[in-house]
Design a protein around this motif. Structure first.
Motif, PDB file in Angstrom:
ATOM      1  N   UNK A  54      14.751  -0.398   3.431  1.00 50.02           N
ATOM      2  CA  UNK A  54      13.520   0.409   3.378  1.00 50.02           C
ATOM      3  C   UNK A  54      13.842   1.888   3.593  1.00 50.02           C
ATOM      4  N   UNK A  55      14.809   2.159   4.446  1.00 52.12           N
ATOM      5  CA  UNK A  55      15.199   3.547   4.657  1.00 52.12           C
ATOM      6  C   UNK A  55      15.969   4.080   3.439  1.00 52.12           C
ATOM      7  N   UNK A  56      16.877   3.243   2.906  1.00 53.01           N
ATOM      8  CA  UNK A  56      17.695   3.682   1.776  1.00 53.01           C
ATOM      9  C   UNK A  56      16.843   3.994   0.552  1.00 53.01           C
ATOM     10  N   UNK A  57      15.810   3.174   0.329  1.00 51.88           N
ATOM     11  CA  UNK A  57      14.985   3.334  -0.869  1.00 51.88           C
ATOM     12  C   UNK A  57      13.586   3.849  -0.565  1.00 51.88           C
ATOM     13  N   UNK A  58      13.409   4.412   0.612  1.00 45.80           N
ATOM     14  CA  UNK A  58      12.083   4.880   1.010  1.00 45.80           C
ATOM     15  C   UNK A  58      11.519   5.955   0.111  1.00 45.80           C
ATOM     16  N   UNK A  59      12.403   6.738  -0.511  1.00 44.42           N
ATOM     17  CA  UNK A  59      11.932   7.827  -1.359  1.00 44.42           C
ATOM     18  C   UNK A  59      11.552   7.383  -2.757  1.00 44.42           C
ATOM     19  N   UNK A  60      11.882   6.142  -3.141  1.00 46.23           N
ATOM     20  CA  UNK A  60      11.623   5.721  -4.521  1.00 46.23           C
ATOM     21  C   UNK A  60      10.746   4.479  -4.632  1.00 46.23           C
ATOM     22  N   UNK A  61      10.264   3.958  -3.528  1.00 47.42           N
ATOM     23  CA  UNK A  61       9.335   2.819  -3.571  1.00 47.42           C
ATOM     24  C   UNK A  61       7.987   3.271  -3.021  1.00 47.42           C
ATOM     25  N   UNK A  62       6.938   3.021  -3.792  1.00 42.89           N
ATOM     26  CA  UNK A  62       5.576   3.293  -3.330  1.00 42.89           C
ATOM     27  C   UNK A  62       5.068   2.015  -2.660  1.00 42.89           C
ATOM     28  N   UNK A  63       5.253   1.938  -1.360  1.00 38.42           N
ATOM     29  CA  UNK A  63       4.947   0.701  -0.637  1.00 38.42           C
ATOM     30  C   UNK A  63       3.453   0.381  -0.680  1.00 38.42           C
ATOM     31  N   UNK A  64       2.609   1.401  -0.669  1.00 36.41           N
ATOM     32  CA  UNK A  64       1.164   1.147  -0.742  1.00 36.41           C
ATOM     33  C   UNK A  64       0.797   0.538  -2.097  1.00 36.41           C
ATOM     34  N   UNK A  65       1.389   1.060  -3.156  1.00 36.83           N
ATOM     35  CA  UNK A  65       1.124   0.501  -4.487  1.00 36.83           C
ATOM     36  C   UNK A  65       1.659  -0.924  -4.576  1.00 36.83           C
ATOM     37  N   UNK A  66       2.830  -1.152  -4.030  1.00 43.77           N
ATOM     38  CA  UNK A  66       3.402  -2.509  -4.059  1.00 43.77           C
ATOM     39  C   UNK A  66       2.483  -3.506  -3.362  1.00 43.77           C
ATOM     40  N   UNK A  67       1.830  -3.084  -2.297  1.00 43.78           N
ATOM     41  CA  UNK A  67       0.947  -3.985  -1.541  1.00 43.78           C
ATOM     42  C   UNK A  67      -0.213  -4.488  -2.389  1.00 43.78           C
ATOM     43  N   UNK A  68      -0.560  -3.765  -3.452  1.00 44.59           N
ATOM     44  CA  UNK A  68      -1.649  -4.198  -4.325  1.00 44.59           C
ATOM     45  C   UNK A  68      -1.237  -5.387  -5.209  1.00 44.59           C
ATOM     46  N   UNK A  69       0.048  -5.731  -5.187  1.00 47.84           N
ATOM     47  CA  UNK A  69       0.560  -6.843  -5.999  1.00 47.84           C
ATOM     48  C   UNK A  69       0.959  -8.024  -5.118  1.00 47.84           C
ATOM     49  N   UNK A  70       0.262  -8.202  -4.019  1.00 48.30           N
ATOM     50  CA  UNK A  70       0.626  -9.252  -3.082  1.00 48.30           C
ATOM     51  C   UNK A  70       0.426 -10.654  -3.645  1.00 48.30           C
ATOM     52  N   UNK A  71      -0.307 -10.788  -4.754  1.00 43.22           N
ATOM     53  CA  UNK A  71      -0.490 -12.124  -5.336  1.00 43.22           C
ATOM     54  C   UNK A  71       0.663 -12.505  -6.273  1.00 43.22           C
ATOM     55  N   UNK A  72       1.727 -11.709  -6.276  1.00 43.36           N
ATOM     56  CA  UNK A  72       2.924 -12.039  -7.052  1.00 43.36           C
ATOM     57  C   UNK A  72       4.083 -12.229  -6.089  1.00 43.36           C
ATOM     58  N   UNK A  73       4.474 -13.477  -5.872  1.00 44.90           N
ATOM     59  CA  UNK A  73       5.648 -13.744  -5.042  1.00 44.90           C
ATOM     60  C   UNK A  73       6.911 -13.755  -5.890  1.00 44.90           C
ATOM     61  N   UNK A  74       6.833 -14.393  -7.054  1.00 42.81           N
ATOM     62  CA  UNK A  74       8.001 -14.445  -7.918  1.00 42.81           C
ATOM     63  C   UNK A  74       7.620 -14.811  -9.336  1.00 42.81           C
TER      64      UNK A  74
END
Length: 463
Positions: free
Chosen positions: A406-426
């Motif tokens: 999370x620290x290494x890629x903190x600048x390139x992942x929009x964690x808030x946007x990712x949270x909107x896709x919680x219905x996709x596990x795989x």
């Protein structure tokens, strides 16, 4: 039973091996392991190298090869065997079936032991027998160059060159495995609305394989937890909004495998977020298949999938930055951590018992990069090679909740946007693709990949 065409292919394989490998070789078939007492055994599966050259899954047999000639070492069944298992063919009849020029009792292996090369078998009991009869260690075959002078290593290389490209006997078997696997997946899709558990869908899928006298080529993955890459448990209920990831393949009675994955909504309709990511994975799948032709590097296909996934995740808003730079940093591997595919044939990961010697071309070795370390195949493609193409997107807690990542890629992942896709596990989409002189052929193309068609099959609105 083997047809005359099958027998001719087997003879040709042995002749080609004789041209590439000088000297004697012994290959063991292995024995069925016991479950909990000697007479209660797991189903028998012969060693793939034995099957490739003998054609039939004979238990506790050895074949000897020298200059393209085949000797069968096998003991006649004990007379009491017929009481429990019915009549069986004699050694002479088996030898005639597989085209052996000579057939001898198993104990006669000792006459070859001092000179023969071999390959280790998975069965520990048979591996110990190899060591005792040959009077030497039989270590695992690896890709390290310091073994080049080893006769077993030379035998492995000769077999790899034969098995990399599928002959007509193999292709007939592989097409059969693919056809049965497609039918099994379609049964799973069409039955989903009638069931409430992973286990019930698994039963539907594997019943089709069993009806064709085919075991599974590997432990089926049938799960609503698609983020667990090799999930082989089936305890979960199916709930509205779940995606069901199914990775299941049939193995023909002669041992040839299919390997197919589809992901579908258990309710019969993808949500908007699921559809966005499904179409992204499908775009990577389609781009890789479109690029397949002789001479293409498989590693480049993997990087094409990585680039496609990274670009799509930027468009969706989950990743930030230039896709090329994101792939260089392996940011995509947070969501697509595995390789794009592997060889397929007698083994679902074909010849992986030989380590990277089969999967990696001479002079190549695995890379430590996060986005490349799990690549199983790094060779230029040749006509008649069969490979899988299987991109995916996963939200794996072990990766996404890792504080260092999370620290290494903190600048390139929009964690808030990712949270909107919680219905996709795989999500994974996988097909079996044959390289042809002109390009490629998808052996499993009869199984739909486009989202509307997948939804239609689950809803039961197709014929």
């Amino acid at each position: 039973m083997l047809t005359p065409t099958d027998q001719s292919c087997l003879h040709q394989r042995r002749h080609q091996l004789g041209q590439q490998f000088e000297g004697q070789a012994l290959l063991w078939s292995g024995v069925a392991p016991s479950r909990n007492f000697a007479a209660n055994q797991f189903p028998f599966r012969a060693s793939s190298h034995f099957l490739y050259l003998a054609g039939l899954p004979l238990q506790n047999a050895v074949i000897g090869l020298e200059a393209g000639q085949l000797t069968l070492f096998w003991d006649e069944p004990h007379p009491d065997t017929a009481l429990w298992h019915g009549p069986s063919l004699s050694r002479a009849e088996i030898a005639d079936q597989i085209g052996a020029e000579t057939h001898l009792p198993l104990s006669a292996v000792s006459s070859w032991a001092s000179h023969a090369a071999t390959l280790p078998v998975p069965s520990s009991a048979t591996h110990q027998q190899q060591i005792e009869w040959l009077g030497r260690p039989v270590p695992p075959i690896q890709g390290s160059q310091d073994q080049e002078s080893n006769r077993d290593h030379h035998l492995a290389n000769a077999l790899i060159q034969l098995r990399l490209q599928q002959d007509e006997f193999a292709l007939a078997q592989l097409r059969q495995a693919a056809e049965i696997t497609v039918a099994a997946h379609l049964r799973g899709m069409r039955s989903t609305l009638n069931h409430t558990s992973e286990a019930a869908i698994r039963a539907e899928i594997e019943s089709v394989m069993m009806a064709h006298q085919c075991p599974t080529a590997y432990a089926s993955i049938v799960t609503v937890h698609g983020e667990v890459l090799h999930n082989d448990a089936y305890p979960h209920a199916l709930a509205p909004g779940d995606l069901l990831l199914v990775d299941a393949g049939a193995e023909t009675p002669l041992g040839w495998a299919a390997d197919v994955t589809r992901t579908w909504p258990v309710s019969g309709q993808f949500s908007a977020t699921q559809r966005d990511l499904y179409d992204l994975v499908l775009a990577a799948h389609d781009a890789c298949i479109a690029a397949i032709q002789p001479g293409v590097e498989f590693r480049d296909l993997h990087l094409l999938a990585a680039q496609t996934i990274a670009s799509g995740l930027v468009d969706i808003g989950i990743l930030k930055g230039q896709p090329e730079a994101l792939v260089e940093r392996d940011a995509h591997a947070l969501f697509f951590p595995h390789g794009i595919g592997h060889l397929l044939g007698l083994d679902v990961h074909d010849m992986e018992d030989l380590g990277d010697l089969a999967g990696y071309a001479p002079g190549r070795q695995r890379c430590d990069r996060r986005g490349l370390r799990y690549l199983r195949l790094d060779r230029p493609l040749r006509p008649q090679m069969l490979v899988t193409i299987e991109p995916g997107f996963y939200q794996i807690p072990a990766l996404l909740q890792n504080p260092d990542l999370r620290q290494q890629y903190g600048d390139c992942v929009n964690w808030d946007r990712l949270a909107q896709f919680e219905d996709v596990r795989g999500i994974r989409i996988e097909d079996d693709v044959l390289v042809t002189p002109e390009g490629c052929q998808v052996l499993t193309s009869a199984l739909p990949t486009q989202a509307p068609e997948v939804e239609a099959y689950v809803q039961g609105s197709t014929a």
